[in-house]
Motif scaffolding. Structure first.
Motif, short mmCIF file in Angstrom:
data_model
loop_
_atom_site.label_atom_id
_atom_site.label_comp_id
_atom_site.label_asym_id
_atom_site.label_seq_id
_atom_site.Cartn_x
_atom_site.Cartn_y
_atom_site.Cartn_z
N LEU A 377 10.52 33.84 -27.00
CA LEU A 377 11.32 34.14 -25.80
C LEU A 377 11.35 32.98 -24.81
N THR A 378 10.71 31.88 -25.14
CA THR A 378 10.70 30.73 -24.24
C THR A 378 11.99 29.93 -24.38
N GLY A 379 12.34 29.21 -23.30
CA GLY A 379 13.47 28.28 -23.35
C GLY A 379 14.81 28.88 -22.96
N TYR A 380 14.86 30.11 -22.47
CA TYR A 380 16.13 30.72 -22.09
C TYR A 380 16.45 30.44 -20.62
N ASP A 381 17.73 30.46 -20.33
CA ASP A 381 18.17 30.18 -18.96
C ASP A 381 17.81 31.31 -18.00
N ALA A 382 17.87 32.54 -18.49
CA ALA A 382 17.61 33.67 -17.61
C ALA A 382 17.14 34.87 -18.42
N ALA A 383 16.42 35.76 -17.74
CA ALA A 383 16.00 37.03 -18.33
C ALA A 383 16.34 38.14 -17.35
N VAL A 384 16.62 39.31 -17.89
CA VAL A 384 16.99 40.46 -17.07
C VAL A 384 16.02 41.60 -17.35
N LEU A 385 15.52 42.21 -16.27
CA LEU A 385 14.74 43.44 -16.35
C LEU A 385 15.50 44.48 -15.53
N MET A 386 16.47 45.13 -16.16
CA MET A 386 17.34 46.06 -15.45
C MET A 386 16.82 47.48 -15.62
N GLU A 387 16.30 48.06 -14.52
CA GLU A 387 15.74 49.40 -14.54
C GLU A 387 14.65 49.52 -15.62
N VAL A 388 13.73 48.57 -15.60
CA VAL A 388 12.67 48.52 -16.60
C VAL A 388 11.29 48.68 -15.98
N ILE A 389 11.02 47.96 -14.89
CA ILE A 389 9.63 47.88 -14.41
C ILE A 389 9.09 49.25 -14.00
N GLU A 390 9.98 50.14 -13.52
CA GLU A 390 9.50 51.46 -13.08
C GLU A 390 9.07 52.34 -14.25
N HIS A 391 9.38 51.91 -15.49
CA HIS A 391 8.95 52.65 -16.68
C HIS A 391 7.61 52.14 -17.23
N VAL A 392 7.04 51.12 -16.58
CA VAL A 392 5.79 50.52 -17.03
C VAL A 392 4.65 51.06 -16.17
N ASP A 393 3.57 51.47 -16.82
CA ASP A 393 2.40 51.93 -16.07
C ASP A 393 1.92 50.83 -15.14
N ALA A 394 1.62 51.20 -13.91
CA ALA A 394 1.25 50.20 -12.90
C ALA A 394 0.13 49.25 -13.36
N PRO A 395 -0.92 49.74 -14.06
CA PRO A 395 -1.97 48.81 -14.50
C PRO A 395 -1.48 47.77 -15.51
N ARG A 396 -0.32 48.02 -16.15
CA ARG A 396 0.18 47.08 -17.17
C ARG A 396 1.24 46.14 -16.61
N LEU A 397 1.55 46.29 -15.33
CA LEU A 397 2.57 45.41 -14.74
C LEU A 397 2.17 43.94 -14.80
N LYS A 398 0.89 43.66 -14.55
CA LYS A 398 0.46 42.26 -14.57
C LYS A 398 0.65 41.64 -15.94
N GLU A 447 7.92 47.66 -0.52
CA GLU A 447 7.01 47.55 -1.67
C GLU A 447 7.59 46.63 -2.73
N PHE A 448 8.88 46.73 -2.97
CA PHE A 448 9.51 45.84 -3.95
C PHE A 448 9.46 44.40 -3.47
N ALA A 449 9.70 44.18 -2.19
CA ALA A 449 9.66 42.82 -1.65
C ALA A 449 8.27 42.22 -1.76
N ASP A 450 7.24 43.03 -1.45
CA ASP A 450 5.86 42.54 -1.57
C ASP A 450 5.55 42.13 -3.00
N TRP A 451 5.95 42.99 -3.96
CA TRP A 451 5.69 42.67 -5.38
C TRP A 451 6.43 41.39 -5.78
N ALA A 452 7.71 41.29 -5.43
CA ALA A 452 8.51 40.13 -5.83
C ALA A 452 7.98 38.84 -5.21
#
Length: 499
Positions: A377-398, A447-452
């Motif tokens: 997945l390395t070397g790409y110009d951009a990646a999109v996480l569209m409506e994805v992060i909220e489906h990830v358990d908070a401890p696994r976000l890192k 909360e989103f701004a703090d995370w970003a």
């Protein structure tokens, strides 16, 4: 209860009509009986020739066993077992029999004749008594869009007294050319829908049954909301969850389905053609404007163009709604979708096959877990996480942050997620509830701004924010977007300012 399935052999066909017995896994030469919790199911063949074959499924209901077979604690009318004179017409009892007696055929499996299981056959299905309080019109509206020619004849209340009028029972005849498994799945789902009742208590497993046996046709059905409500007997929580999952399959907006109201039997009987007007309001689609899902994809599309991306990753691509949006733009030379669900990827792949070659050759979709590092997945110009992060358990976000921003390190990352502050604007969404049953969290704008900001500082990205959807003066827009750009990369987003 009686169901007959007839097959007629077309001219020149390599198979005979009696091969229907292979598909049903029932020998035409003998009568077979299968014990059910509520009686007995008999399978026999009134005719079984080379040109035409008819299989019959006859249910004999034992009312005592039907009552005794209910689990303890099942809510019910306490005197119903004594005073209920409901006729035994085609309903959920017949659906259960189809799944138990014809289960292999329902799932489209046939070891002896696998090619026949995938063949569209000329079929005729007859049911002498089907309950349908909406009348013949509703039988037409649910079966005709699936390719059936429908003849629904109302049955009189009493033939000896024609002035009494018709009952809400129909004689139903369906003719069409399709796979036997598809025909059985239509019956399995739609017979209880027409009835509007089930003989057993419903739980969340009914949603999985609906989506499993409705796969390939329910999501595109013009009456899917009415079908969903009736199949789940208007259980609010189940209906809401099912419609949200169907909305995802159709690229619609699950969050917009939270204002669902139950449709009563009276509404159906009066002929509510949309069965969703109570939830949707009286506005037309044009008056409401584009859905939030459409606005979101458009916003992501614009953000990718602004950062000058041509090779793009869609992380958590699901069934490929964004892939199909981007591949139509020649500015994107390579688009790769990644998702953990093989089921979602299979649907995405099927949709990609419908694209013209100049589009399909630029897009691929494959399985991958976003919380694990993937060197490809390395070397790409951009990646999109569209409506994805909220489906990830908070401890696994890192772990997701490390794999995307640290290891893959694309030139830009576009992230969208619900704005929890906007939830108060969704009628019917309980305080503190999430918009979707699979959401692990939903963030406010702060909360989103703090995370970003933290992620940007950790991995060397500047970040700017943008709302998606109409903005409310108090609670903002329904969706929030962050556009991360790698520090030192010159692009329009840097010029427009980073937060």
């Amino acid at each position: 209860m009686l169901l007959t399935i007839s097959c007629t052999r077309p001219d020149g066909a390599a198979w005979t009509a009696s091969d229907l017995g292979y598909l049903l896994h029932k020998n035409p030469s003998r009568i077979q009986t299968f014990e059910q919790s509520y009686g007995e199911a008999h399978v026999f063949y009134p005719e079984a020739g080379e040109e035409r074959c008819t299989a019959a499924l006859l249910l004999e209901i034992d009312p005592v066993r039907l009552v005794r077979g209910k689990p303890k604690g099942t809510p019910d009318f306490s005197l119903g077992q004594y005073v209920n004179d409901r006729p035994y017409a085609a309903s959920s009892l017949l659906s259960v029999a189809i799944s138990t007696v014809f289960g292999t055929a329902l799932h489209g499996r046939c070891k002896q004749r696998p090619e026949l299981a995938e063949t569209a056959l000329p079929l005729r299905i007859e049911l002498p008594a089907v309950p349908c309080k909406g009348g013949a019109e509703y039988a037409e509206r649910v079966f005709a869009p699936l390719g059936w020619t429908v003849v629904a004849t109302p049955l009189p209340l009493d033939p000896a007294f024609p002035d009494w009028g018709d009952s809400h029972y129909l004689r139903l005849e369906l003719t069409g050319t399709m796979r036997l498994s598809d025909a059985l799945s239509h019956l399995y789902v739609l017979l209880p829908v027409l009835d509007g009742s089930k003989h057993y208590w419903l739980d969340s497993g009914e949603i999985d049954k609906l989506l499993r046996f409705g796969e390939g046709w329910l999501v595109d059905h013009p009456e899917r909301e009415w079908i969903t409500r009736r199949y789940l007997t208007r259980r609010y929580t189940l209906v809401r969850t099912a419609l949200a999952r169907l909305a995802e399959l159709d690229d619609a907006e699950p969050e917009e389905l939270d204002a669902i109201e139950e449709i009563t039997e009276d509404t159906v009987a009066e002929g509510d053609s949309t069965a969703g007007a109570a939830a949707e309001g009286s506005e037309t689609e044009d008056e409401r404007g584009p859905s939030l899902a459409v606005l979101r994809r458009a916003a992501v599309h614009r953000a990718l163009l602004e950062v000058g991306a041509s090779r793009v990753l869609d992380l958590g691509c699901g069934q490929g709604s964004l892939l199909r949006e981007l591949v139509a733009d020649r500015a994107f030379t390579e688009i790769v979708g990644i998702d953990v669900s093989m089921r979602e990827l299979k649907i995405a792949a099927r949709r990609m096959r419908r694209l013209p070659e100049w589009q399909s050759k630029r897009v691929t979709a494959r399985q991958g877990a976003l919380t694990y590092t993937d060197a490809s997945l390395t070397g790409y110009d951009a990646a999109v996480l569209m409506e994805v992060i909220e489906h990830v358990d908070a401890p696994r976000l890192k772990a997701l942050e490390q794999s995307v921003f640290g290891a893959a390190a694309p030139g830009a990352v576009v992230v969208t997620t619900p704005n929890s502050e906007f939830n108060v604007r969704y009628d019917g969404l309980a305080a503190g509830a999430f918009r979707h049953s699979d959401h692990r969290f939903e963030w406010s704008r702060a909360e989103f701004a703090d995370w970003a900001q933290r992620v940007g500082e950790t991995y060397g990205y500047a970040v700017r924010f943008a709302p998606i959807g109409p903005e409310d003066a108090e609670v903002g827009a329904s969706t929030q977007m962050a556009v991360f750009t790698k520090q030192g990369k010159s692009d329009d987003s840097d010029e427009k300012g980073a937060a």
